[in-house]
Write an enzyme that holds these catalytic residues in place. Structure first.
Site, PDB file in Angstrom:
ATOM      1  N   PHE A  49     -23.270  -4.228   4.637  1.00 50.17           N
ATOM      2  CA  PHE A  49     -24.381  -3.665   4.054  1.00 50.17           C
ATOM      3  C   PHE A  49     -25.665  -4.480   4.422  1.00 50.17           C
ATOM      4  O   PHE A  49     -26.777  -4.604   3.757  1.00 50.17           O
ATOM      5  CB  PHE A  49     -24.461  -3.869   2.652  1.00 50.17           C
ATOM      6  CG  PHE A  49     -22.966  -3.667   1.950  1.00 50.17           C
ATOM      7  CD1 PHE A  49     -22.448  -2.200   2.080  1.00 50.17           C
ATOM      8  CD2 PHE A  49     -22.010  -4.372   1.477  1.00 50.17           C
ATOM      9  CE1 PHE A  49     -21.321  -1.661   1.934  1.00 50.17           C
ATOM     10  CE2 PHE A  49     -20.951  -4.064   1.122  1.00 50.17           C
ATOM     11  CZ  PHE A  49     -20.388  -2.659   1.329  1.00 50.17           C
ATOM     12  N   GLY A  93     -16.047  -0.430   7.550  1.00 49.30           N
ATOM     13  CA  GLY A  93     -15.825   0.475   6.504  1.00 49.30           C
ATOM     14  C   GLY A  93     -16.224   1.983   6.749  1.00 49.30           C
ATOM     15  O   GLY A  93     -15.981   2.972   5.856  1.00 49.30           O
ATOM     16  N   ASN A 127     -16.872  13.514  10.428  1.00 51.23           N
ATOM     17  CA  ASN A 127     -15.609  13.455   9.587  1.00 51.23           C
ATOM     18  C   ASN A 127     -15.861  13.515   8.103  1.00 51.23           C
ATOM     19  O   ASN A 127     -16.659  12.859   7.405  1.00 51.23           O
ATOM     20  CB  ASN A 127     -14.820  11.856   9.624  1.00 51.23           C
ATOM     21  CG  ASN A 127     -13.696  11.826   9.035  1.00 51.23           C
ATOM     22  OD1 ASN A 127     -13.415  12.224   8.031  1.00 51.23           O
ATOM     23  ND2 ASN A 127     -12.526  11.161   9.726  1.00 51.23           N
ATOM     24  N   LYS A 164     -14.310  13.476   5.661  1.00 53.42           N
ATOM     25  CA  LYS A 164     -13.739  12.516   4.573  1.00 53.42           C
ATOM     26  C   LYS A 164     -14.725  11.266   4.400  1.00 53.42           C
ATOM     27  O   LYS A 164     -14.983  10.898   3.495  1.00 53.42           O
ATOM     28  CB  LYS A 164     -12.212  12.271   4.816  1.00 53.42           C
ATOM     29  CG  LYS A 164     -11.558  11.459   3.644  1.00 53.42           C
ATOM     30  CD  LYS A 164     -10.111  11.366   4.017  1.00 53.42           C
ATOM     31  CE  LYS A 164      -9.139  12.698   3.800  1.00 53.42           C
ATOM     32  NZ  LYS A 164      -7.825  12.664   3.682  1.00 53.42           N
ATOM     33  N   GLN A 183     -19.004   7.482   2.692  1.00 52.57           N
ATOM     34  CA  GLN A 183     -20.181   6.816   2.764  1.00 52.57           C
ATOM     35  C   GLN A 183     -21.248   7.249   1.859  1.00 52.57           C
ATOM     36  O   GLN A 183     -22.228   6.255   1.381  1.00 52.57           O
ATOM     37  CB  GLN A 183     -20.936   6.967   4.313  1.00 52.57           C
ATOM     38  CG  GLN A 183     -20.019   6.111   5.329  1.00 52.57           C
ATOM     39  CD  GLN A 183     -20.494   4.779   5.318  1.00 52.57           C
ATOM     40  OE1 GLN A 183     -21.578   4.397   5.416  1.00 52.57           O
ATOM     41  NE2 GLN A 183     -19.144   4.030   4.893  1.00 52.57           N
ATOM     42  N   GLY A 226     -27.136   9.738  11.159  1.00 50.40           N
ATOM     43  CA  GLY A 226     -26.550   8.487  10.331  1.00 50.40           C
ATOM     44  C   GLY A 226     -26.520   8.816   9.105  1.00 50.40           C
ATOM     45  O   GLY A 226     -27.601   9.500   8.422  1.00 50.40           O
ATOM     46  N   VAL A 227     -25.401   8.401   8.357  1.00 50.37           N
ATOM     47  CA  VAL A 227     -25.194   8.748   6.862  1.00 50.37           C
ATOM     48  C   VAL A 227     -25.182   7.453   6.135  1.00 50.37           C
ATOM     49  O   VAL A 227     -25.012   7.520   4.756  1.00 50.37           O
ATOM     50  CB  VAL A 227     -24.109   9.479   6.598  1.00 50.37           C
ATOM     51  CG1 VAL A 227     -24.009  10.712   7.224  1.00 50.37           C
ATOM     52  CG2 VAL A 227     -22.666   8.922   6.783  1.00 50.37           C
ATOM     53  N   GLY A 228     -25.184   6.371   6.491  1.00 50.30           N
ATOM     54  CA  GLY A 228     -25.098   4.828   6.031  1.00 50.30           C
ATOM     55  C   GLY A 228     -25.996   4.736   4.818  1.00 50.30           C
ATOM     56  O   GLY A 228     -25.708   3.924   3.873  1.00 50.30           O
ATOM     57  N   GLU A 229     -27.307   5.026   4.968  1.00 55.03           N
ATOM     58  CA  GLU A 229     -28.183   4.444   4.273  1.00 55.03           C
ATOM     59  C   GLU A 229     -29.076   5.546   3.402  1.00 55.03           C
ATOM     60  O   GLU A 229     -29.451   5.397   2.336  1.00 55.03           O
ATOM     61  CB  GLU A 229     -29.205   3.805   5.094  1.00 55.03           C
ATOM     62  CG  GLU A 229     -28.760   2.424   5.579  1.00 55.03           C
ATOM     63  CD  GLU A 229     -29.540   1.772   6.653  1.00 55.03           C
ATOM     64  OE1 GLU A 229     -29.962   0.658   6.344  1.00 55.03           O
ATOM     65  OE2 GLU A 229     -29.622   2.133   7.767  1.00 55.03           O
TER      66      GLU A 229
END
Lengths: 767, 167
Positions: free
Chosen positions: A256, A483, A661, A663, A668, A731-734
């Site tokens: 993170f 992850g 993806n 899933k 995320q 991007g999707v992480g944040e």
């Protein structure tokens, strides 16, 4: 080699579109059986254990060290302090010509100085045969200090904040028109202050390092978001060639942002292994993580808005104060979303920072935007209430066609569509606007909404793709898996690019001996690796075609690359034309495999790659504003007796470009929302304002959300490609943590009629 | 030093260790059973959850010597449909809390079968309480997941619980 699963190629599997499918993550079995080994879990013969001694003053000089008692603990091998530690080179100054210089967590040359810069700074490291002996001995090291005055209290130090300088990455200020005058003259206005506390990442895996020297060669096992930079950093600090340093990091137990820099524990484990000549493992205690790894800065923000009576915004002011450490840290782009979200003729944005005698702050999931969107999106809600206007309507009324600050085009922006989808799924029209009007027995029910926004980035990635004669593919890139499901996503991309089954692709990552990947930050990794991977796959197909064309027998003779489709394990002329399998081509040519490579890891290649990256970065920035965005909808229930806030429903609707993806992307997005719920309702790092010492350095008193705090989170995405990004992915992480705290605070207001502008929204603030 | 016999995953292992060594450290550092994770070493995160005679415990708060002769099950000794369900429902991301979540869930399902109520059970004396999402979340709240895979974890557990009920 990296510890990833290998899979047999199932017979008869046809190829098709893998991108977008909800494929199970490839390391799922390793993680659910306990087979996955993390940094502190590599056995070595003669392995020893280290423990840190932390300073107990905020600032000063060490005057005495007594290690006699510690050294006498049975099993202790070494007690290393600044009095006996070998010299290390100091952390390098930041240089734009060498991005690995960004990775120093602090500027302190640990154990090479008698200076103390923060409460908790490591001032000694003990090495022992067992972990228990090391911890016991570390507690027995006596250190004397001469204290110096220190400034540690953010609330008291804010007056000394200095405006940030602009950088090519983030302009520190915006002054468009006269926002103050516009707001003063506006029919309706709000002018409010918000505060957010420090936060810590609290990845469930505490930072751990296992270090082994063999002459001048060094192997480090570490959960890291930046293995290549860590390798460069350690080589420089210890004066050895980078080629002899290997950082191995196939599994990272959460990060993170907290595992992006090189912190004290890593350097001191390597030092301890140098001193003792033995393999050393340092698994930080949870408290040790708080003392030596930076967290998110607190913030004080002001948002002022002016609008005409029909809701057209006329002025926006967003200012922020955050803190760094005197020994490092970074300004946060707190006002970043305020540059892009609303079509306002007059905008003033200003970020300021104050350096304190505390450990450096560092990036934590959506640094800047997560806390900045709290203030902006709560203020928009306050304005909507003043206007007596639906908050979604107010936002859509001011949705810009071009970037409000500089008129650049949006590469892609579907915020309207995200709101429409979210509102429908959430049932927003059922909300009655008046605060306190949706009571359910003792529960005060509230519904809130806020915009999510995060810039999209792309870094450079070197990638190798090897196609074997049996039709299997190996993708190699030193990226990071904390992850996100990176290996799964890249296997899906490679399978489609080459027209082979997903199961035929193996992805190697998490090892600095692999081609250099991007650091995992800025939600940029998937797009960065995808760009390199797609280029490598194109190169590979051209090489295969060249092999085929050499033979008079190949049906591909005379064909050009753009005539061909990669499918069914080979190359074919269109959907029904002639072609042949890779196996046939490679078999006829007598080749066991064909390999293609993008990027080079030589020094010259590295410089060229960096130059290309910077050129593309600047070109992109001139042309477009790129970002992920979305709409966060929540329902809260507030106990009318106790003030306790429960989140009872969540709908997140996102514009994140092409989804690779279904899933892992949903995972995320949910994960960011969960962390945002913690930020809104429970998370707060508490510092003693006299010493700067963290008083709740543990998971019992720093409250991250638990199972019972999280309702079913309904996530949706539009799945429309961004034409400027590889495969159209963003991007999707944040993005999904942004807007969360605002949506909750807006819902709490709707439930109770009380505005809590100071996070977290704990029950005492509602009573 | 104390010599103890630890029975782990059906195998008896002989260990010489100091009486202050935790069960968690004995598993990870002495027996190389690293599937059990250390997240806080203070009983606050649940990553170290193992089964002792079928009941879930935080192995970081247990001394190894106390568990001599008890039947310890770690993730390495688990072979259960729940593991595949975790993968199918994406009830994990980084994987570091996963072993503890799975061991905890297995014991939680047994507690539920035995009729144990939770804080959200309306009538503590009731039998056959449905294992709703709220019941599962409440009963699993000792196991933190910082990646926020909670929804998937609950779905995986619920699916397996329903499969077991149907049998």
């Amino acid at each position: 080699m990296t510890d990833v699963q290998t899979r047999e190629l199932p017979a008869g599997r046809t190829t098709g579109r893998n991108v977008g499918r909800p494929i199970d993550r490839v390391d799922g079995t390793a993680k659910t059986t306990g087979a996955a080994r993390y940094a502190a879990e590599y056995p070595y013969p003669g392995l020893t254990h280290a423990a840190l001694v932390h300073a107990t003053i905020s600032r000063g000089r060490i005057t005495s060290v007594d290690t006699a008692e510690a050294a006498a603990v049975p099993g202790v091998l070494a007690v290393i302090t600044h009095l006996n530690a070998p010299a290390m080179k100091p952390p390098p100054p930041v240089s734009p010509l060498n991005l690995s210089t960004l990775v120093s967590g602090t500027t302190v040359n640990y154990l090479n100085t008698d200076e103390v810069h923060w409460d908790g700074q490591p001032v000694g490291v003990v090495v022992a045969e067992t972990r228990e002996a090391a911890l016991r001995a570390a507690a027995l090291v006596r250190v004397g200090y001469r204290e110096l005055p220190a400034t540690v209290d953010f609330a008291a130090g804010q007056g000394d904040a200095r405006p940030e300088k602009s950088s090519p990455i983030q302009p520190g200020a915006v002054a468009k028109g006269d926002a103050a005058a516009a707001i003063a003259a506006a029919a309706v206005s709000v002018d409010v202050r918000y505060t957010t506390p420090p936060h810590h990442h609290n990845a469930i895996e505490p930072h751990a390092t296992t270090a082994v020297w063999d002459g001048d060669r060094l192997t480090v096992h570490e959960g890291s978001q930046s293995i290549a930079w860590m390798r460069s950093h350690l080589a420089l600090r210890f004066g050895v060639p980078a080629a002899g340093v290997r950082v191995i990091s196939p599994y990272v137990g959460g990060a993170f942002g907290g595992k992006g820099m090189v912190w004290a524990g890593t350097v001191l484990t390597v030092l301890a292994a140098r001193v003792t000549g033995r393999p050393v493992r340092l698994a930080l205690t949870r408290e040790g993580v708080y003392r030596t790894v930076g967290g998110r800065t607190p913030s004080a923000q002001r948002v002022a808005l002016g609008a005409s009576a029909d809701g057209a915004l006329t002025g926006l002011i967003h200012t922020s104060v955050t803190r760094t450490g005197r020994v490092g840290g970074m300004p946060e782009q707190v006002t970043s979303a305020s540059r892009h979200l609303y079509d306002v003729p007059n905008i003033t944005l200003q970020q300021a920072t104050v350096p304190l005698d505390l450990l450096s702050n560092t990036a934590m999931r959506a640094p800047g935007e997560s806390i900045g969107t709290f203030a902006l999106e709560a203020a928009i809600d306050e304005l909507a209430c003043e206007l007596d206007m639906d908050p979604i309507l107010l936002r859509m009324r001011n949705e810009p066609a071009r970037d409000p600050v500089d008129g650049k085009r949006f590469a892609h922006r579907m915020l309207r569509e995200a709101y429409a989808l979210g509102a429908e799924r959430f049932g927003w029209p059922e909300r009655t606007p008046r605060p306190g009007s949706m009571r359910d027995g003792k529960w005060l029910v509230g519904m809130g909404v806020a915009t999510a926004y995060h810039p999209s980035w792309q870094f450079s990635a070197n990638v190798t793709v090897r196609l074997a004669a049996d039709g299997t593919v190996v993708v190699r890139c030193g990226f990071h898996e904390m992850g996100m499901g990176g290996a799964t996503a890249q296997a899906q991309i490679a399978a489609d690019a080459l027209g082979v089954p997903f199961e035929a692709v193996r992805v190697e990552y998490g090892d600095s001996d692999l081609p250099t990947g991007p650091a995992a930050g800025g939600s940029a990794q998937t797009a960065s690796v995808a760009a390199g991977l797609l280029a490598a796959c194109e190169k590979l197909k051209r090489s295969v075609l060249a092999l085929a064309r050499r033979s008079g027998d190949s049906p591909l003779r005379g064909r050009r690359p753009h005539d061909l489709q990669a499918r069914d394990g080979g190359l074919w002329a269109g959907a029904s034309g002639p072609g042949e399998t890779y196996a046939a081509i490679l078999g006829r040519a007598g080749r066991a495999s064909v390999e293609a490579r993008v990027g080079s890891d030589t020094r010259a290649g590295e410089i060229l790659g960096q130059a290309k990256f910077i050129a593309k970065f600047l070109r992109d920035r001139r042309r477009w504003v790129k970002a992920a965005c979305g709409a966060q909808f929540c329902e809260v229930r507030v106990d009318s007796d106790t003030g306790e806030v429960r989140v009872s429903r969540w709908v997140g609707s996102f514009d994140v470009g092409t989804v690779i993806n279904a899933k892992t992307t949903a995972g995320q997005l949910r994960g960011g929302i969960v962390m945002g719920i913690g930020m809104a309702l429970s998370e707060e790092t508490l510092l003693d304002p006299r010493t700067g010492r963290i008083m709740n350095p543990n998971l019992a008193e720093y409250h991250v959300p638990v199972h019972a705090d999280i309702p079913p989170i309904d996530v949706h995405y539009l799945n429309e490609p961004d034409p400027t990004m590889p495969l159209g992915l963003i991007g999707v992480g944040e993005v999904s943590i942004t807007g969360v705290a605002a949506a909750i605070s807006n819902a709490v207001y709707h439930a109770t009629g009380k505005r809590v502008r100071d996070l977290p929204i704990t029950l005492d603030k509602l009573l | 030093m104390v010599e103890i016999h630890l029975r782990v995953n059906g195998v008896t292992r002989s260990l010489d260790l100091e009486p202050w060594v935790s069960l968690l450290d004995a598993l990870r550092e002495r027996l190389d059973l690293t599937g059990t994770k250390k997240g806080c070493d203070q009983g606050a995160c649940g990553a170290c959850t193992v089964l002792a005679d079928g009941e879930r415990i935080n192995s970081c708060l247990a001394l190894a010597v106390q568990y001599a002769g008890r039947e310890i099950t770690t993730i390495e000794g688990v072979a259960h449909p729940l593991q595949a369900a975790f993968v199918r429902h994406d009830g994990l991301q980084c994987g570091y809390c996963t072993s503890g979540q799975i061991c905890s869930a297995l014991a939680m399902l047994a507690e539920h079968r035995a009729g144990a109520p939770s804080a959200v059970t309306g009538d503590p004396a009731a039998t056959g309480v449905e294992l709703s999402r709220a019941e599962i979340a409440e009963r699993m709240s000792g196991n933190l997941c910082r990646c926020g895979a909670y929804n998937g974890i609950v779905s995986a557990i619920q699916e397996v619980a329903e499969m077991e009920t149907a049998r």
